[in-house]
Structures are given as C-alpha cells and as structure tokens.
Design a protein around this motif. Structure first.
Motif, PDB file in Angstrom:
ATOM      1  N   ARG A 155       0.768  -1.250   0.017  1.00 12.52           N
ATOM      2  CA  ARG A 155      -0.020  -0.054   0.105  1.00 12.52           C
ATOM      3  C   ARG A 155       0.971   1.327  -0.046  1.00 12.52           C
ATOM      4  O   ARG A 155       0.490   2.215  -0.818  1.00 12.52           O
ATOM      5  CB  ARG A 155      -0.884  -0.068   1.100  1.00 12.52           C
ATOM      6  N   ARG A 156       1.931   1.463   0.804  1.00 14.14           N
ATOM      7  CA  ARG A 156       2.777   2.346   1.047  1.00 14.14           C
ATOM      8  C   ARG A 156       3.716   2.561  -0.606  1.00 14.14           C
ATOM      9  O   ARG A 156       3.982   3.728  -0.647  1.00 14.14           O
ATOM     10  CB  ARG A 156       3.499   2.386   1.954  1.00 14.14           C
ATOM     11  N   ALA A 157       3.942   1.555  -0.861  1.00 13.12           N
ATOM     12  CA  ALA A 157       4.698   1.409  -2.095  1.00 13.12           C
ATOM     13  C   ALA A 157       3.739   2.114  -3.225  1.00 13.12           C
ATOM     14  O   ALA A 157       4.255   2.924  -4.023  1.00 13.12           O
ATOM     15  CB  ALA A 157       5.313   0.316  -2.851  1.00 13.12           C
ATOM     16  N   SER A 158       2.476   1.969  -3.033  1.00 15.41           N
ATOM     17  CA  SER A 158       1.659   2.500  -4.136  1.00 15.41           C
ATOM     18  C   SER A 158       1.412   3.919  -4.005  1.00 15.41           C
ATOM     19  O   SER A 158       1.031   4.661  -4.783  1.00 15.41           O
ATOM     20  CB  SER A 158       0.249   1.522  -4.119  1.00 15.41           C
ATOM     21  N   ILE A 159       1.276   4.285  -2.777  1.00 17.26           N
ATOM     22  CA  ILE A 159       1.169   5.762  -2.291  1.00 17.26           C
ATOM     23  C   ILE A 159       2.362   6.704  -2.948  1.00 17.26           C
ATOM     24  O   ILE A 159       2.335   7.637  -3.493  1.00 17.26           O
ATOM     25  CB  ILE A 159       0.975   5.896  -0.816  1.00 17.26           C
ATOM     26  N   LEU A 160       3.697   5.991  -2.909  1.00 20.30           N
ATOM     27  CA  LEU A 160       4.778   6.634  -3.295  1.00 20.30           C
ATOM     28  C   LEU A 160       4.888   6.576  -4.817  1.00 20.30           C
ATOM     29  O   LEU A 160       5.455   7.528  -5.362  1.00 20.30           O
ATOM     30  CB  LEU A 160       6.011   5.923  -2.817  1.00 20.30           C
ATOM     31  N   ASP A 161       4.213   5.529  -5.269  1.00 18.32           N
ATOM     32  CA  ASP A 161       4.295   5.531  -6.917  1.00 18.32           C
ATOM     33  C   ASP A 161       3.435   6.452  -7.488  1.00 18.32           C
ATOM     34  O   ASP A 161       3.954   7.213  -8.458  1.00 18.32           O
ATOM     35  CB  ASP A 161       3.815   3.943  -7.379  1.00 18.32           C
ATOM     36  N   ASP A 162       2.285   7.045  -6.678  1.00 16.75           N
ATOM     37  CA  ASP A 162       1.587   8.075  -7.298  1.00 16.75           C
ATOM     38  C   ASP A 162       2.181   9.258  -7.287  1.00 16.75           C
ATOM     39  O   ASP A 162       1.828  10.167  -8.013  1.00 16.75           O
ATOM     40  CB  ASP A 162       0.024   8.179  -6.496  1.00 16.75           C
ATOM     41  N   ILE A 163       3.286   9.526  -6.563  1.00 20.31           N
ATOM     42  CA  ILE A 163       3.910  10.883  -6.455  1.00 20.31           C
ATOM     43  C   ILE A 163       5.406  10.906  -7.072  1.00 20.31           C
ATOM     44  O   ILE A 163       6.212  11.711  -6.770  1.00 20.31           O
ATOM     45  CB  ILE A 163       3.853  11.492  -4.881  1.00 20.31           C
ATOM     46  N   GLY A 164       5.680  10.121  -7.675  1.00 21.67           N
ATOM     47  CA  GLY A 164       6.997   9.585  -8.605  1.00 21.67           C
ATOM     48  C   GLY A 164       8.067   9.066  -7.959  1.00 21.67           C
ATOM     49  O   GLY A 164       9.057   9.105  -8.421  1.00 21.67           O
ATOM     50  N   TYR A 165       7.547   8.219  -7.158  1.00 15.74           N
ATOM     51  CA  TYR A 165       8.963   7.351  -6.460  1.00 15.74           C
ATOM     52  C   TYR A 165       8.611   5.631  -7.053  1.00 15.74           C
ATOM     53  O   TYR A 165       7.269   5.647  -7.400  1.00 15.74           O
ATOM     54  CB  TYR A 165       8.916   7.224  -5.197  1.00 15.74           C
ATOM     55  N   GLN A 166       9.391   5.066  -7.205  1.00 14.40           N
ATOM     56  CA  GLN A 166       9.427   3.809  -7.825  1.00 14.40           C
ATOM     57  C   GLN A 166      10.021   2.778  -6.738  1.00 14.40           C
ATOM     58  O   GLN A 166      11.356   2.811  -6.416  1.00 14.40           O
ATOM     59  CB  GLN A 166       9.959   3.291  -9.100  1.00 14.40           C
ATOM     60  N   VAL A 167       9.360   2.035  -6.193  1.00 14.78           N
ATOM     61  CA  VAL A 167       9.780   1.104  -4.899  1.00 14.78           C
ATOM     62  C   VAL A 167      10.155  -0.138  -5.517  1.00 14.78           C
ATOM     63  O   VAL A 167       9.441  -0.909  -6.243  1.00 14.78           O
ATOM     64  CB  VAL A 167       8.651   1.137  -3.812  1.00 14.78           C
ATOM     65  N   PHE A 168      11.443  -0.553  -4.930  1.00 18.32           N
ATOM     66  CA  PHE A 168      11.666  -1.860  -5.281  1.00 18.32           C
ATOM     67  C   PHE A 168      12.213  -2.651  -3.929  1.00 18.32           C
ATOM     68  O   PHE A 168      12.806  -2.226  -3.247  1.00 18.32           O
ATOM     69  CB  PHE A 168      13.034  -2.115  -6.107  1.00 18.32           C
ATOM     70  N   PHE A 169      11.417  -3.796  -3.911  1.00 15.06           N
ATOM     71  CA  PHE A 169      11.610  -4.587  -2.457  1.00 15.06           C
ATOM     72  C   PHE A 169      12.591  -5.464  -2.886  1.00 15.06           C
ATOM     73  O   PHE A 169      12.525  -6.329  -3.612  1.00 15.06           O
ATOM     74  CB  PHE A 169      10.264  -5.289  -2.154  1.00 15.06           C
ATOM     75  N   PHE A 170      13.453  -5.791  -1.876  1.00 12.48           N
ATOM     76  CA  PHE A 170      14.554  -6.833  -1.814  1.00 12.48           C
ATOM     77  C   PHE A 170      14.360  -7.610  -0.488  1.00 12.48           C
ATOM     78  O   PHE A 170      14.136  -7.098   0.706  1.00 12.48           O
ATOM     79  CB  PHE A 170      15.847  -6.446  -1.762  1.00 12.48           C
ATOM     80  N   GLU A 171      14.353  -8.883  -0.767  1.00  9.46           N
ATOM     81  CA  GLU A 171      14.299  -9.748   0.690  1.00  9.46           C
ATOM     82  C   GLU A 171      15.640 -10.477   0.801  1.00  9.46           C
ATOM     83  O   GLU A 171      15.883 -11.377   1.559  1.00  9.46           O
ATOM     84  CB  GLU A 171      13.283 -10.833   0.360  1.00  9.46           C
TER      85      GLU A 171
END
Length: 469
Positions: free
Chosen positions: A19-35
C-alpha cells in the motif's frame, strides 16, 4: 518525469508495504523490494538508489549489521537512509541514530502522516514538516543523547563529528566506547574549534575538543595508557580522500576495485548536484570525474566543484580524448585525462595523482592522532545533555536544551516516563531548530520515531498526560 528509486530491504512484503509503495508510486517514486541483502547490493552496483529503507522485521543482530553496512558502502554514501520501525527494536534504532540515518519512521503512522514524514526525511532541500498545536504541557526534566563520531583521537584532543552545535568554550559530556575504555561513564570535553570541512561521516559539523583534562583527574592512569595503546594499534592513519563524480555504474564499479576502503576514504556523488556540495564538506585529495560531467549542461556544476576543492587536490578526467596518462598543463589545478581505466591505476594513484598530498594542510592540531576504523567501538560516541520536555502529544515533542541541536538530527530521550510507556528510550527526529548564532536556551521541535500506539492512548489523569488524540 524521472522517477526516484526507493530500495526497501525486508524479509517479507505484506499488504501495508504494498500500500505504501503504491502511495509513493503516485507521487513519482518507484519502490523495489528486496528480501536478500546481497541481491540488493548487486543491484546498487548496476543502478543507483537514492533512498534506502531498512525494515526492522529482521532478527535484531541481522538488522543492525545491515544498518552499519548501509552507512559504510562508498557506492551509497550519499543515499538517504531510513529505518521502517514496526516493533521498537531499540538496539537497531540506536545503531541507525549513531550511523547518521536520515530518519526512523514509525510504521503505525496514518498513511498521510507517514507520507509527510517520508518526504521530509528524503528531501534534498530544507523543508518543513507540519507542526502540531495545542500540545499538552509536560515540564519534565529528561536526559537526551545526541550521536557523534570520533574521527581521530590525540593525546589530549579529539576530532568529533555531530549534529550537536555547541559553541567554542562549551563543555560537553561524551559517552561511548572511548569513555568506557577509560573506566568512565562520561568524559567532560571542552570545545576548542569548530569545522565544516574535511568531514567523514553523515553529520553536519565537526568539533575539536580537549578530553585529557577531565580524564587525567578521574580515570586510572593505566587505563589511559592502555586506551591510547589500543588506538595506536588500530590506527588507520589520515587516509587520502577520494571523490568519485561518476554516473556510469560500470565505471564506478571498476574504479572501486582499485580503491581499498581501509587505505582510502572514498565518497561517491549520487546526483549531479552532489558534485557541488559533497566536495565542499568532504575536502577530497583526488577527484575522479566522468568526462560527460565536465561539459555541456553539467559544465557549470563542474566549475563549482573546482571552487570548493583544496589547493593540492588532483582531478582525473575519465573518458576524455587525450592519451591515457596525459597531464593538462593549462588546467587551473593538477588535472589528468584518461581514455579508460588502465590496469596500472593503483600505481598512478600513488605515484602521480596523490603527489600533492604533502601540501595538504593538516586538519589536526595533534600530529600524533590515531584514526580508528569506522566500525571500531571507539569511533561511536554520544553527547549526554540535560534538557526539559516542555510540551508533547503522541507525535510531536518540544524540548528545551542549553546546547543547540541541529535540524534533522536523530536523538534519544531517556526518562522514567518513557521507559514505562515505551519499554525503552524515546527516539525522535528534530524537525525544527533555532537558527545558527541564536543564544540559548534553545527549543527544538521533534517527531516520534518509536511506534505511536503507546502514546496515542489518552491518560486518565490530564496532569500526567504525555499523549493525547
């Protein structure tokens, strides 16, 4: 629009993270998760991450090791480092504070609060986080700890970098590995000089302070001798400082293979703007710059870089049209041009590029100073100050101190009240601080780093209330 990359390291991704990655995506950030930590590091070698988030869902010891690794990887020294706090891991929060992370953001903030905090912590320019009004009056004495790093320790003085902003002549209480080695909880140090160049760590100012006067009175003489002996044994010396203004990941990776971090202090420019402000504070002896960053639209930034370099510094332009070891005698300072990275780069660095190092003005008043490694216990310190918690709610805290604390600091507040409510100290991010040059006492405003739930619950007795909705 160019999107900023956010790399988020955590053991498993859940709905809140998406959900928070989606919020950041809406304002110009691209989130990449690493495990996986190694996978993230390999990706950093290929692509630059401007923002790194460390999730605290890992076992504590593992998470702390990642925090220290993030802070000491040359390829991401300019990245904005955050911890996502989901369970009040006090040891991890302490490590993040000591390593100069930008922020520790509570995972249980409302989404709009979380987004405001994220943008405030990651902004490349000074910004304002919304301030709360109608706070509850507290008026309680507390102890605060401000992180500091010891760059060198001499027979009588220490070079310390911190976001605390004392005045020359002020006396500070310093605790940490160095004090403990002397058998003392704290050492009183007196500020003798202040510096804003030759900085090594993620802090905004350095001070040179005397430590010996207090130690010789209160410490066992043998412990002083043993501590200085330990420092001499681990001493890395005053290493040459090398700055990489390189955008190409492949070129940057190649250069780093030749630069032993125990032999050199290495910083890299994360963005074009970094060409200007990082050398200003880092004061490099040698700069490797990619040719495309020296002309065209980037030319202005390159000439700004030249303004801030020490007189003895050498510049090596990589990717130019001249021969591999051509020296440009018409340049305003010692400048060399390489078409590519030669196999004998290590020899060139020592024989040619650092030849002007002997002209470097010493940044130490003590020629016998020892420089402990960044991961050594003596390198970490905290400045202990008495303060007063004036007002608070579940999120904001107004604190009065006699020593100014710089804006954007992460600090720790210790009191029985917070020990009872939180199970440990309170960690806060300073969001507003008095201007430089103002006279004390100083009032700073800060937002919580711990989980907020324990302070959101209204206390039954208003006189005892710290938190309120």
């Amino acid at each position: 629009m160019k999107r900023s990359s956010v790399y988020w390291l955590l053991p498993a991704v859940d709905d809140q993270h998406h959900r928070r990655a989606s919020i950041l995506d809406d304002i110009g950030y691209q989130v990449f998760f690493f495990e996986n930590f190694e996978t993230l590091i390999k990706e950093i070698c290929v692509k630059r991450a401007q923002i790194l988030i460390l999730g605290d869902e890992w076992p504590s010891v593992e998470a702390i090791s990642y925090a220290h690794a993030f802070a000491n990887i040359p390829d991401i020294n300019a990245a904005r480092l955050l911890v996502s706090n989901s369970r009040n891991d006090f040891a991890l929060m302490d490590a993040a504070m000591n390593e100069g992370f930008r922020d520790i953001i509570p995972a249980d903030l409302e989404d709009h609060e979380w987004l405001q905090r994220f943008e405030f912590a990651t902004s490349g320019v000074e910004s304002i986080l919304s301030l709360h009004k109608d706070l509850d009056v507290v008026g309680e004495p507390v102890d605060i700890m401000v992180p500091a790093r010891l760059v060198w320790v001499g027979a009588q003085q220490v070079w310390m970098e911190t976001r605390s902003c004392p005045r020359v002549g002020d006396s500070l209480k310093m605790e940490g590995g160095f004090a403990r080695s002397l058998g003392l909880e704290t050492i009183n140090v007196q500020v003798q000089q202040k510096q804003q160049t030759n900085l090594t760590y993620r802090f905004s100012e350095a001070i040179i302070a005397s430590w010996y006067q207090d130690a010789v009175i209160n410490a066992d003489p043998q412990k002083i001798i043993d501590t200085l002996d330990t420092l001499h044994r681990v001493d890395l010396g005053q290493r040459p400082k090398i700055f990489l203004a390189i955008q190409s990941p492949a070129l940057r990776t190649t250069l780093l293979k030749y630069l032993d971090k125990r032999k050199y202090e290495v910083h890299t420019a994360l963005q074009k703007q970094s060409l200007i402000y990082e050398p200003k504070y880092f004061s490099p002896d040698l700069v490797f710059v990619e040719d495309r960053l020296t002309h065209g639209d980037a030319k202005r930034n390159f000439y700004e870089l030249l303004r801030y370099l020490p007189e003895h510094a050498c510049i090596v332009n990589i990717g130019g049209k001249e021969s591999p070891t051509a020296k440009n005698s018409n340049a305003p300072r010692r400048t060399w041009t390489l078409k590519h990275v030669p196999v004998n780069l290590s020899d060139l660095i020592e024989r040619e590029y650092l030849a002007g190092l002997a002209q470097r003005r010493p940044n130490s008043n003590d020629k016998q100073a020892s420089f402990p490694p960044a991961d050594h216990a003596y390198s970490f310190a905290q400045l202990h100050m008495s303060a007063e918690l004036l007002k608070a709610d579940y999120l904001q805290f107004n604190i009065r101190t006699m020593t100014r604390i710089g804006p954007y600091s992460l600090i720790k507040i210790v009191s029985p009240r917070f020990q009872e409510k939180l199970g440990g100290p309170l960690y806060v991010k300073v969001i507003e601080s008095p201007e430089t040059g103002s006279s004390g006492p100083y009032i700073c405003k800060a937002h919580i780093c711990n989980l907020t739930q324990a302070l959101r619950v209204t206390a039954p007795n208003p006189a005892d209330q710290v938190a309120g909705d």
